[in-house]
Motif scaffolding. Structure first.
Motif, PDB file in Angstrom:
ATOM      1  N   PHE A 141       1.060  -1.260   0.071  1.00  0.00           N
ATOM      2  CA  PHE A 141      -0.168   0.071  -0.048  1.00  0.00           C
ATOM      3  C   PHE A 141       1.018   1.328  -0.053  1.00  0.00           C
ATOM      4  O   PHE A 141       1.059   1.880  -0.970  1.00  0.00           O
ATOM      5  CB  PHE A 141      -0.867  -0.102   1.260  1.00  0.00           C
ATOM      6  N   ALA A 142       1.690   1.337   1.268  1.00  0.00           N
ATOM      7  CA  ALA A 142       2.679   2.426   1.175  1.00  0.00           C
ATOM      8  C   ALA A 142       3.688   2.011   2.139  1.00  0.00           C
ATOM      9  O   ALA A 142       3.201   2.014   3.305  1.00  0.00           O
ATOM     10  CB  ALA A 142       2.214   3.621   1.314  1.00  0.00           C
ATOM     11  N   ALA A 143       5.171   1.977   2.050  1.00  0.00           N
ATOM     12  CA  ALA A 143       6.110   1.428   2.934  1.00  0.00           C
ATOM     13  C   ALA A 143       6.434   2.724   4.027  1.00  0.00           C
ATOM     14  O   ALA A 143       7.554   2.577   4.310  1.00  0.00           O
ATOM     15  CB  ALA A 143       7.347   0.792   2.483  1.00  0.00           C
ATOM     16  N   GLY A 144       5.764   3.672   3.926  1.00  0.00           N
ATOM     17  CA  GLY A 144       6.128   4.796   4.818  1.00  0.00           C
ATOM     18  C   GLY A 144       6.301   6.137   3.962  1.00  0.00           C
ATOM     19  O   GLY A 144       6.042   6.096   2.898  1.00  0.00           O
ATOM     20  N   ALA A 145       6.547   7.315   4.749  1.00  0.00           N
ATOM     21  CA  ALA A 145       7.277   8.417   4.281  1.00  0.00           C
ATOM     22  C   ALA A 145       8.534   7.983   3.675  1.00  0.00           C
ATOM     23  O   ALA A 145       9.104   6.844   4.004  1.00  0.00           O
ATOM     24  CB  ALA A 145       7.305   9.322   5.311  1.00  0.00           C
ATOM     25  N   ASP A 146       8.873   8.686   2.665  1.00  0.00           N
ATOM     26  CA  ASP A 146      10.187   8.649   2.004  1.00  0.00           C
ATOM     27  C   ASP A 146      11.404   8.947   2.920  1.00  0.00           C
ATOM     28  O   ASP A 146      11.720   9.959   3.181  1.00  0.00           O
ATOM     29  CB  ASP A 146      10.274   9.185   0.651  1.00  0.00           C
ATOM     30  N   ILE A 147      12.108   7.883   3.314  1.00  0.00           N
ATOM     31  CA  ILE A 147      13.041   7.820   4.312  1.00  0.00           C
ATOM     32  C   ILE A 147      14.325   8.655   3.631  1.00  0.00           C
ATOM     33  O   ILE A 147      14.976   9.390   4.233  1.00  0.00           O
ATOM     34  CB  ILE A 147      13.553   6.468   4.871  1.00  0.00           C
ATOM     35  N   LYS A 148      14.441   8.157   2.234  1.00  0.00           N
ATOM     36  CA  LYS A 148      15.680   8.831   1.862  1.00  0.00           C
ATOM     37  C   LYS A 148      15.853  10.188   1.353  1.00  0.00           C
ATOM     38  O   LYS A 148      16.475  10.873   1.469  1.00  0.00           O
ATOM     39  CB  LYS A 148      16.060   8.272   0.434  1.00  0.00           C
ATOM     40  N   GLU A 149      14.228  10.836   1.283  1.00  0.00           N
ATOM     41  CA  GLU A 149      14.099  12.222   1.136  1.00  0.00           C
ATOM     42  C   GLU A 149      14.341  12.953   2.523  1.00  0.00           C
ATOM     43  O   GLU A 149      14.619  14.245   2.502  1.00  0.00           O
ATOM     44  CB  GLU A 149      12.749  12.395   0.660  1.00  0.00           C
ATOM     45  N   MET A 150      13.806  12.314   3.610  1.00  0.00           N
ATOM     46  CA  MET A 150      14.021  12.866   4.994  1.00  0.00           C
ATOM     47  C   MET A 150      15.087  12.991   5.779  1.00  0.00           C
ATOM     48  O   MET A 150      15.487  13.957   6.586  1.00  0.00           O
ATOM     49  CB  MET A 150      12.661  12.267   5.671  1.00  0.00           C
ATOM     50  N   GLU A 151      16.010  12.067   5.129  1.00  0.00           N
ATOM     51  CA  GLU A 151      17.213  11.598   6.077  1.00  0.00           C
ATOM     52  C   GLU A 151      18.019  12.917   6.804  1.00  0.00           C
ATOM     53  O   GLU A 151      18.123  12.929   7.875  1.00  0.00           O
ATOM     54  CB  GLU A 151      18.032  10.526   5.322  1.00  0.00           C
ATOM     55  N   GLN A 152      18.102  13.768   5.485  1.00  0.00           N
ATOM     56  CA  GLN A 152      19.149  14.876   6.123  1.00  0.00           C
ATOM     57  C   GLN A 152      18.446  16.013   6.502  1.00  0.00           C
ATOM     58  O   GLN A 152      19.120  17.143   6.677  1.00  0.00           O
ATOM     59  CB  GLN A 152      20.210  15.240   4.904  1.00  0.00           C
ATOM     60  N   LYS A 153      17.194  16.126   6.721  1.00  0.00           N
ATOM     61  CA  LYS A 153      16.621  17.213   6.904  1.00  0.00           C
ATOM     62  C   LYS A 153      16.607  17.668   8.428  1.00  0.00           C
ATOM     63  O   LYS A 153      16.937  16.738   9.426  1.00  0.00           O
ATOM     64  CB  LYS A 153      15.026  17.377   6.952  1.00  0.00           C
ATOM     65  N   SER A 154      16.770  18.945   8.828  1.00  0.00           N
ATOM     66  CA  SER A 154      16.556  19.337  10.035  1.00  0.00           C
ATOM     67  C   SER A 154      15.415  19.653  10.657  1.00  0.00           C
ATOM     68  O   SER A 154      14.283  19.536  10.031  1.00  0.00           O
ATOM     69  CB  SER A 154      17.527  20.622  10.213  1.00  0.00           C
ATOM     70  N   GLY A 155      15.315  19.627  12.018  1.00  0.00           N
ATOM     71  CA  GLY A 155      14.038  19.982  12.579  1.00  0.00           C
ATOM     72  C   GLY A 155      13.241  21.220  12.203  1.00  0.00           C
ATOM     73  O   GLY A 155      12.049  21.290  11.758  1.00  0.00           O
ATOM     74  N   LEU A 156      14.223  22.311  11.740  1.00  0.00           N
ATOM     75  CA  LEU A 156      13.686  23.721  11.394  1.00  0.00           C
ATOM     76  C   LEU A 156      13.189  23.408   9.809  1.00  0.00           C
ATOM     77  O   LEU A 156      12.294  23.928   9.681  1.00  0.00           O
ATOM     78  CB  LEU A 156      14.839  24.739  11.380  1.00  0.00           C
ATOM     79  N   ASP A 157      14.130  22.437   9.138  1.00  0.00           N
ATOM     80  CA  ASP A 157      13.823  22.238   7.605  1.00  0.00           C
ATOM     81  C   ASP A 157      12.178  21.845   7.623  1.00  0.00           C
ATOM     82  O   ASP A 157      11.263  22.000   6.905  1.00  0.00           O
ATOM     83  CB  ASP A 157      14.268  21.202   6.936  1.00  0.00           C
ATOM     84  N   MET A 158      12.145  21.018   8.756  1.00  0.00           N
ATOM     85  CA  MET A 158      10.521  20.281   8.824  1.00  0.00           C
ATOM     86  C   MET A 158       9.367  21.141   9.105  1.00  0.00           C
ATOM     87  O   MET A 158       8.191  21.301   8.574  1.00  0.00           O
ATOM     88  CB  MET A 158      10.494  19.102   9.827  1.00  0.00           C
ATOM     89  N   VAL A 159       9.773  22.140  10.124  1.00  0.00           N
ATOM     90  CA  VAL A 159       8.653  23.416  10.229  1.00  0.00           C
ATOM     91  C   VAL A 159       8.825  24.289   9.227  1.00  0.00           C
ATOM     92  O   VAL A 159       7.360  24.629   8.855  1.00  0.00           O
ATOM     93  CB  VAL A 159       9.351  24.000  11.656  1.00  0.00           C
ATOM     94  N   LEU A 160       9.911  24.636   8.671  1.00  0.00           N
ATOM     95  CA  LEU A 160       9.800  25.881   7.728  1.00  0.00           C
ATOM     96  C   LEU A 160       8.925  25.118   6.477  1.00  0.00           C
ATOM     97  O   LEU A 160       8.243  25.959   5.901  1.00  0.00           O
ATOM     98  CB  LEU A 160      11.135  26.456   7.166  1.00  0.00           C
ATOM     99  N   THR A 161       9.271  23.992   5.980  1.00  0.00           N
ATOM    100  CA  THR A 161       8.532  23.491   4.647  1.00  0.00           C
ATOM    101  C   THR A 161       7.173  22.703   5.209  1.00  0.00           C
ATOM    102  O   THR A 161       6.674  22.320   4.201  1.00  0.00           O
ATOM    103  CB  THR A 161       9.408  22.310   4.084  1.00  0.00           C
ATOM    104  N   ASP A 162       6.903  22.809   6.548  1.00  0.00           N
ATOM    105  CA  ASP A 162       5.598  21.953   6.643  1.00  0.00           C
ATOM    106  C   ASP A 162       5.484  20.683   5.974  1.00  0.00           C
ATOM    107  O   ASP A 162       4.591  20.415   5.253  1.00  0.00           O
ATOM    108  CB  ASP A 162       4.410  22.992   6.467  1.00  0.00           C
TER     109      ASP A 162
END
Ligand code: CO8
Length: 258
Positions: free
Chosen positions: A62-83
């Motif tokens: 169905f879907a094996a999750g959010a894309d780990i390779k896309e997320m791996e290098q992000k910072s917490g701030l990246d996550m917030v700023l890009t929502d």
């Protein structure tokens, strides 16, 4: 397909189909897939010709999750700023009933996508789980909240804290899944359930889903108040008159979805 690259979209009668199609990544949900799924769901949602939406993947995933390779290098701030996962809130806000037809892996964000749907059908090959703790994170698309509401605290906590997968039979026992069918029958079953829903009057479907959603978020008194107002509003629809006249006249109703 409106230029979609990671999903396939199809309308069959009053049912809109969204099929996740990134086989090389077991349908992992990257930003592009999120945007496409949300855009397709919103397009169906504003189309009066659509009374139910089916979301599915492949027999293997169905879907094996959010894309780990896309997320791996992000910072917490990246996550917030890009929502980063913000658009999924718009998927959850779709008014049209959504059926998840799950075979294979529904892990992490994939499990959470199923949890944003209204009905979950599973093949006997379905495996659900929230493996995020193994990655050093936690579910981030509503999993901790919706699993607790759906399964109760203890079952949800065990699933989230261990990260273990549950099979279709356990998911059915836990109340996550409505029905388990053979993998070969999953899409036919989804079509049948979706069609049964989609033939019902659209205003009643919207009101029913809205009231069910309120049940997850409010006190009993608030929820009952909402339900009563939504119930009353439906008496101004043509389909309420038609549905009740058809009952009285002992004939099948002919709804206009108005
Ligand atoms: N992300 C990216 N790629 C993936 C993912 C994923 N989640 N899952 C699988 N893939 C890729 C694999 O990397 C592999 O690619 P490649 O061939 O290029 O190496 C391909 O899909 C096939 O996968 P496998 O070879 O691993 O297939 P297996 O059959 O051996 O294993 C599994 C299948 C068990 C499903 C395994 O792929 C797996 O464990 N996947 C990851 C599952 C997971 O941990 N999911 C949770 C992701 S985190 C998440 O969803 C967080 C949601 C919200 C976060 C919000 C933050 C704000």
């Amino acid at each position: 397909d409106a230029g979609y690259e990671t999903i396939r979209v199809e309308q069959r009668g009053r049912v809109g189909w969204i099929t996740l199609d990134r086989p090389e990544a077991l349908n992992a949900l990257n930003t592009q897939t999120m945007r496409e799924v949300v855009a397709a769901a919103e397009a169906f949602d504003v189309d009066e010709g659509t009374g139910a939406i089916v979301v599915t993947g492949s027999e293997k995933a169905f879907a094996a999750g959010a894309d780990i390779k896309e997320m791996e290098q992000k910072s917490g701030l990246d996550m917030v700023l890009t929502d980063h996962f913000g658009a999924w809130a718009r998927f959850a806000a779709v008014r049209t009933p959504v059926i998840a037809a799950v075979s294979g892996y529904a892990l992490g964000g994939g499990c959470e996508l199923a949890l944003m749907c209204d009905v979950i059908l599973a093949s006997d090959r379905a495996r659900f789980g929230q493996p995020e703790v193994q990655l050093g994170v936690i579910p981030g698309m509503g999993g901790t909240q919706r699993l607790v509401r759906a399964l109760g605290y203890y079952k949800a906590a065990e699933i989230v804290l261990t990260g273990r997968m549950i099979d279709a039979a356990e998911a059915e026992r836990a109340g996550l899944v409505s029905r388990v069918v053979a993998a070969a029958d999953l899409l036919d079953e989804a079509e049948s359930v979706a069609r049964t829903i989609a033939e019902k009057p659209l205003p009643a479907l919207y009101a029913a889903k809205a009231a069910l959603d309120v049940a997850l978020e409010s006190t009993l008194a608030e929820g009952v108040r909402f339900e009563r107002q939504a119930f009353a509003a439906l008496f101004d629809t043509a389909d309420q008159k038609e549905g009740m006249a058809a009952f009285r006249e002992k004939r099948a109703p002919s709804f206009t979805h108005r």
